[in-house]
Design a protein around this motif. Structure first.
Motif, mmCIF file in Angstrom:
data_model
loop_
_atom_site.group_PDB
_atom_site.id
_atom_site.type_symbol
_atom_site.label_atom_id
_atom_site.label_comp_id
_atom_site.label_asym_id
_atom_site.label_seq_id
_atom_site.Cartn_x
_atom_site.Cartn_y
_atom_site.Cartn_z
ATOM 1 N N UNK A 1 39.612 41.021 26.882
ATOM 2 C CA UNK A 1 39.726 39.957 27.879
ATOM 3 C C UNK A 1 38.444 39.873 28.695
ATOM 4 N N UNK A 2 38.277 38.704 29.335
ATOM 5 C CA UNK A 2 37.192 38.503 30.291
ATOM 6 C C UNK A 2 37.747 38.836 31.669
ATOM 7 N N UNK A 3 37.138 39.789 32.352
ATOM 8 C CA UNK A 3 37.714 40.356 33.573
ATOM 9 C C UNK A 3 37.460 39.480 34.798
ATOM 10 N N UNK A 4 37.918 38.239 34.735
ATOM 11 C CA UNK A 4 37.877 37.317 35.864
ATOM 12 C C UNK A 4 39.291 36.808 36.113
ATOM 13 N N UNK A 5 39.673 36.668 37.374
ATOM 14 C CA UNK A 5 40.999 36.115 37.688
ATOM 15 C C UNK A 5 40.892 35.163 38.880
ATOM 16 N N UNK A 6 40.173 34.043 38.700
ATOM 17 C CA UNK A 6 39.971 33.093 39.801
ATOM 18 C C UNK A 6 41.236 32.286 40.072
ATOM 19 N N UNK A 7 41.266 31.574 41.197
ATOM 20 C CA UNK A 7 42.382 30.643 41.436
ATOM 21 C C UNK A 7 42.440 29.574 40.340
ATOM 22 N N UNK A 8 43.648 29.092 40.063
ATOM 23 C CA UNK A 8 43.875 28.028 39.079
ATOM 24 C C UNK A 8 43.315 28.412 37.702
ATOM 25 N N UNK A 9 43.524 29.670 37.314
ATOM 26 C CA UNK A 9 42.927 30.183 36.079
ATOM 27 C C UNK A 9 43.402 29.429 34.847
ATOM 28 N N UNK A 10 44.589 28.824 34.894
ATOM 29 C CA UNK A 10 45.100 28.115 33.723
ATOM 30 C C UNK A 10 44.329 26.821 33.455
ATOM 31 N N UNK A 11 43.702 26.246 34.492
ATOM 32 C CA UNK A 11 42.975 24.992 34.332
ATOM 33 C C UNK A 11 41.467 25.137 34.510
ATOM 34 N N UNK A 12 41.041 26.134 35.271
ATOM 35 C CA UNK A 12 39.624 26.275 35.607
ATOM 36 C C UNK A 12 38.782 26.489 34.356
ATOM 37 N N UNK A 13 37.617 25.852 34.321
ATOM 38 C CA UNK A 13 36.712 26.005 33.189
ATOM 39 C C UNK A 13 35.698 27.112 33.471
ATOM 40 N N UNK A 14 35.117 27.613 32.409
ATOM 41 C CA UNK A 14 34.122 28.678 32.525
ATOM 42 C C UNK A 14 32.962 28.228 33.410
ATOM 43 N N UNK A 15 32.481 27.004 33.181
ATOM 44 C CA UNK A 15 31.358 26.509 33.969
ATOM 45 C C UNK A 15 31.684 26.381 35.445
ATOM 46 N N UNK A 16 32.880 25.878 35.751
ATOM 47 C CA UNK A 16 33.274 25.739 37.144
ATOM 48 C C UNK A 16 33.441 27.076 37.840
ATOM 49 N N UNK A 17 33.992 28.055 37.125
ATOM 50 C CA UNK A 17 34.181 29.393 37.687
ATOM 51 C C UNK A 17 32.832 30.017 38.039
ATOM 52 N N UNK A 18 31.875 29.892 37.133
ATOM 53 C CA UNK A 18 30.572 30.490 37.384
ATOM 54 C C UNK A 18 29.782 29.724 38.439
ATOM 55 N N UNK A 19 29.867 28.413 38.406
ATOM 56 C CA UNK A 19 29.109 27.607 39.374
ATOM 57 C C UNK A 19 29.561 27.856 40.802
ATOM 58 N N UNK A 20 30.817 28.268 40.969
ATOM 59 C CA UNK A 20 31.338 28.567 42.307
ATOM 60 C C UNK A 20 31.455 30.071 42.554
ATOM 61 N N UNK A 21 31.044 30.878 41.580
ATOM 62 C CA UNK A 21 31.131 32.343 41.676
ATOM 63 C C UNK A 21 32.537 32.774 42.083
ATOM 64 N N UNK A 22 33.502 32.237 41.385
ATOM 65 C CA UNK A 22 34.912 32.477 41.709
ATOM 66 C C UNK A 22 35.440 33.603 40.822
ATOM 67 N N UNK A 23 35.345 34.830 41.317
ATOM 68 C CA UNK A 23 35.645 35.988 40.479
ATOM 69 C C UNK A 23 37.096 36.438 40.577
ATOM 70 N N UNK A 24 37.690 36.417 41.766
ATOM 71 C CA UNK A 24 39.060 36.856 41.938
ATOM 72 C C UNK A 24 39.164 38.291 42.436
ATOM 73 N N UNK A 25 40.355 38.715 42.808
ATOM 74 C CA UNK A 25 40.548 40.046 43.420
ATOM 75 C C UNK A 25 40.165 41.215 42.523
ATOM 76 N N UNK A 26 40.234 41.036 41.216
ATOM 77 C CA UNK A 26 39.975 42.162 40.317
ATOM 78 C C UNK A 26 38.496 42.520 40.215
ATOM 79 N N UNK A 27 37.662 41.814 40.944
ATOM 80 C CA UNK A 27 36.244 42.193 41.004
ATOM 81 C C UNK A 27 36.066 43.596 41.579
ATOM 82 N N UNK A 28 37.074 44.088 42.317
ATOM 83 C CA UNK A 28 36.993 45.436 42.879
ATOM 84 C C UNK A 28 36.769 46.480 41.785
ATOM 85 N N UNK A 29 37.406 46.321 40.641
ATOM 86 C CA UNK A 29 37.262 47.274 39.541
ATOM 87 C C UNK A 29 36.268 46.805 38.492
ATOM 88 N N UNK A 30 36.304 45.517 38.158
ATOM 89 C CA UNK A 30 35.551 45.030 37.007
ATOM 90 C C UNK A 30 34.232 44.350 37.368
#
Length: 275
Positions: free
Chosen positions: A119-148
């Protein structure tokens, strides 16, 4: 703008250009004159070159889950939708790396990777719809950034189309890549202002054998903070750790039916059993 629309039709074809029913593509209340849907990187390059030449204000877009982030544009002439750039280009399970187009949703990517227990260790908001480009452009990593780690830690290479149409690459396809400057991180969190992300190379992780979330309620902020401090000083390596005030705690209690007393501070701890 009329001449620009004619040029866009020549570039991508009329079926890939939307000029009516544009309300769903508003940006901060501003309705674009058109929405264009390229399906190749050369088309993206030509569109940006045309926009630069004609002084057209262009807004890159995935599925629109994070358009509320960033500054308010003065105007929106053209929305550049990347949703048709949605393919996995290369996947090497043995190397734990994947190359994907920026318009692919995280949910679709995770589904593809899960077949190899990765898996890709990102869990941003709206993960079911969010695109890879949008996640990276907004640096939306999610709570699991603490470990990953954050998106910056997981990206090993990018391909970007710049204003004017120039295409550039940063990073590479392997984790241990030391060639040149680490330019790929420059575009993460840039909100598309430096260029349009079109391809991304990620390093992956094995899927955890088990995932657990633990909740605990506390009568005061001091007792909750003490618990957080003790967790960090322990040998436990949580995948995430979140502290909620009573208002957020009550809302979570209602939505998730946690059966925790009302008006308490709450600590949520995630634990992954990593292979």
């Amino acid at each position: 703008m009329e001449n620009v629309i004619k040029e866009l039709i020549n570039l991508v074809g009329a079926p890939n250009l939307l000029t009516q029913d544009l309300d769903p593509y508003k940006v901060e209340g501003k309705t674009p004159k058109a929405v264009v849907f390229p399906d190749t990187i050369p088309q993206v390059s030509e569109i940006l070159a045309l926009a630069d030449k004609e002084r057209v204000c262009i807004v890159p877009r995935g599925n629109g889950t994070k358009l509320y982030i960033g500054g308010i544009p003065r105007r929106v002439d053209l929305v550049l939708s990347l949703t048709r750039l949605n393919q996995v280009l290369e996947y090497e399970p043995a190397d734990l790396t994947v190359m994907t187009q920026a318009g692919m949703t995280l949910a679709d990517l995770q589904s593809r990777l899960a077949s190899n227990h990765q898996f890709l260790a990102l869990d941003p908001p709206f993960a079911s719809k969010a695109t890879v480009g949008g996640i990276l452009s907004t640096n939306s990593s999610g709570p699991r950034r603490l470990l990953y780690g954050t998106a910056r830690d997981l990206v090993i290479g990018v391909r970007v189309v710049h204003p004017g149409g120039m295409i550039s690459k940063g990073g590479g396809k392997v984790v241990k890549n030391v060639a040149g400057y680490d330019m790929n991180k420059l575009y993460i969190g840039a909100l598309g202002t430096l260029g349009v992300l079109v391809e991304v190379n990620f390093k992956l992780r094995p899927l955890p054998r088990m995932e657990k979330t633990l909740w605990a309620a506390f009568p005061s902020l001091s007792t909750a903070s003490e618990a957080v401090s003790r967790i960090f000083k322990s040998e436990l390596a949580p995948s995430f750790l979140e502290l909620f005030n009573p208002s957020a705690s009550n809302l979570l209690n209602q939505v998730a039916q946690l059966r925790i007393p009302e008006n308490r501070f709450m600590v949520a701890v995630g634990v992954d059993e990593v292979p």
